[in-house]
Design an enzyme around this catalytic site. Structure first.
Site, PDB file in Angstrom:
ATOM      1  N   HIS A  23       0.826  -1.213   0.000  1.00 28.36           N
ATOM      2  CA  HIS A  23       0.000   0.000   0.000  1.00 28.36           C
ATOM      3  C   HIS A  23       0.858   1.260   0.000  1.00 28.36           C
ATOM      4  CE1 HIS A  23      -3.173  -2.757   2.048  1.00 28.36           C
ATOM      5  NE2 HIS A  23      -3.088  -2.976   0.749  1.00 28.36           N
ATOM      6  N   HIS A  81      -9.756  -1.495  -4.526  1.00 32.21           N
ATOM      7  CA  HIS A  81      -8.575  -1.886  -3.746  1.00 32.21           C
ATOM      8  C   HIS A  81      -7.681  -2.839  -4.538  1.00 32.21           C
ATOM      9  CE1 HIS A  81      -5.958  -2.311  -0.351  1.00 32.21           C
ATOM     10  NE2 HIS A  81      -5.880  -3.590  -0.675  1.00 32.21           N
ATOM     11  N   ASP A 105      -3.749  -2.290  -5.243  1.00 32.67           N
ATOM     12  CA  ASP A 105      -2.701  -3.307  -5.111  1.00 32.67           C
ATOM     13  C   ASP A 105      -1.872  -3.407  -6.389  1.00 32.67           C
ATOM     14  OD1 ASP A 105      -3.197  -4.114  -2.495  1.00 32.67           O
ATOM     15  OD2 ASP A 105      -4.525  -5.755  -3.076  1.00 32.67           O
ATOM     16  N   HIS A 132      -1.559 -10.111  -6.288  1.00 33.35           N
ATOM     17  CA  HIS A 132      -0.151  -9.708  -6.170  1.00 33.35           C
ATOM     18  C   HIS A 132       0.779 -10.603  -6.985  1.00 33.35           C
ATOM     19  CE1 HIS A 132      -0.954  -6.725  -3.156  1.00 33.35           C
ATOM     20  NE2 HIS A 132      -1.481  -7.597  -2.324  1.00 33.35           N
TER      21      HIS A 132
END
Length: 305
Positions: free
Chosen positions: A79, A238, A242, A265
């Site tokens: 973040h 969100h 990421d 990720h």
């Protein structure tokens, strides 16, 4: 010329570690041109540096880590890395007196405020961008992510969560990147998790900092946070946050069009590594003036005030 950016002054904040639940002090320091983004653990003697590097990234169930050749790691970098990407910070030293960056509220907004409080300084050295020259795509089952050549930076992200709290119309988000767009549309979107997963992890001594203060928490039917969501489509926003952090692990803003379906990720990092491994697929570019620079990367007045 379009110049590299760092901070004007040192700033500090405290927060809680997602893994340990303990207080962490975070210090952000200006750095000279061509330093890059360096994460530093000061709880070790001597301190250990982790330069942001796509090849050092490890994805765990809880977060993204950077791991060095001695298997020493620093956790929960994603973040803060997204905030650096959003504001185009090229050179910075990030110190923590713990094995992890504090989770704050589970979004990038506290880091954006901290960076803006430090002030953004321009260095007398050309800023280098990574420009995508060829389409690169990676897949994992039905999940995929790709970059295409484009004179700017766009992101188009789709999730596929079958959950009553996530409306089918709020599973895709697309935007033309800019510092303003990042701050307004993306930075405040929080990470999310299932109550049962958090309870299970905490029963095993993990995720001790996990709480309603730093995540959207859901059960099988609804969002459990008293204040609800910050955006109707906060979940997919969100995931885009990421991705912005993951793709900045090369230490340079990227000029290209990013599209992803159910990526996370690990797949974002796989795409970044696939791009960098193919010398035909990308090039470093610098710009002499604002007229040449893609609109996505023009600094708003709030950043270079």
């Amino acid at each position: 010329m379009i110049k590299q950016r760092t901070l004007k002054r040192i700033v500090q904040a405290t927060g809680v570690g997602l893994h340990t639940g303990k207080k962490v002090t975070l210090t952000l320091r200006p750095a000279p041109a061509n330093t890059g983004v360096i994460y530093r653990r000061t709880d070790l003697n001597p301190p250990v540096d982790f330069p942001a590097d796509a090849k050092s990234v490890r994805d765990t169930m809880l977060c993204t880590c950077l791991v060095n050749e001695h298997d020493v790691r620093i956790s929960t970098v994603e973040h803060l890395n997204a905030a650096l990407a959003g504001l185009g910070i090229d050179n910075i030293v990030i110190e923590v007196n713990a094995p992890e960056i504090p989770i704050m509220d589970g979004s990038a907004a506290p880091f954006v405020y901290l960076l803006l409080d430090a002030g953004i300084d321009e260095l007398n050295c050309a800023k280098k961008f990574v420009r995508i020259k060829e389409t690169v795509r990676v897949e994992d089952g039905d999940k995929w992510a790709e970059f295409r050549p484009y004179n700017g930076f766009t992101l188009d992200f789709t999730i596929d969560f079958n959950h009553p709290a996530i409306d089918s119309s709020s599973q895709r988000y697309a935007m033309n990147f800019s510092a303003d767009a990042f701050m307004r549309q993306i930075s405040r979107a929080r990470t999310f998790g299932f109550m049962r997963d958090i309870e299970y992890l905490q029963s095993r001594g993990l995720c001790l900092g996990g709480s309603f203060d730093c995540a959207i928490v859901v059960d099988d039917y609804r969002v459990l946070n008293e204040d609800g969501l910050r955006f109707e489509d906060e979940f997919v926003r969100h995931k885009m946050l990421d991705a912005i952090g993951d793709l900045f692990m090369c230490g340079h803003n990227i000029i290209g069009a990013f599209t992803a379906y159910k990526s996370g990720h690990a797949l974002n990092n796989k795409l970044l590594q696939a791009v960098l491994a193919n010398q035909e697929a990308w090039e470093f570019v610098t710009f002499q003036d604002d007229a040449e620079l893609p609109l996505a990367f023009k600094a708003p007045s709030t950043v270079l005030a």
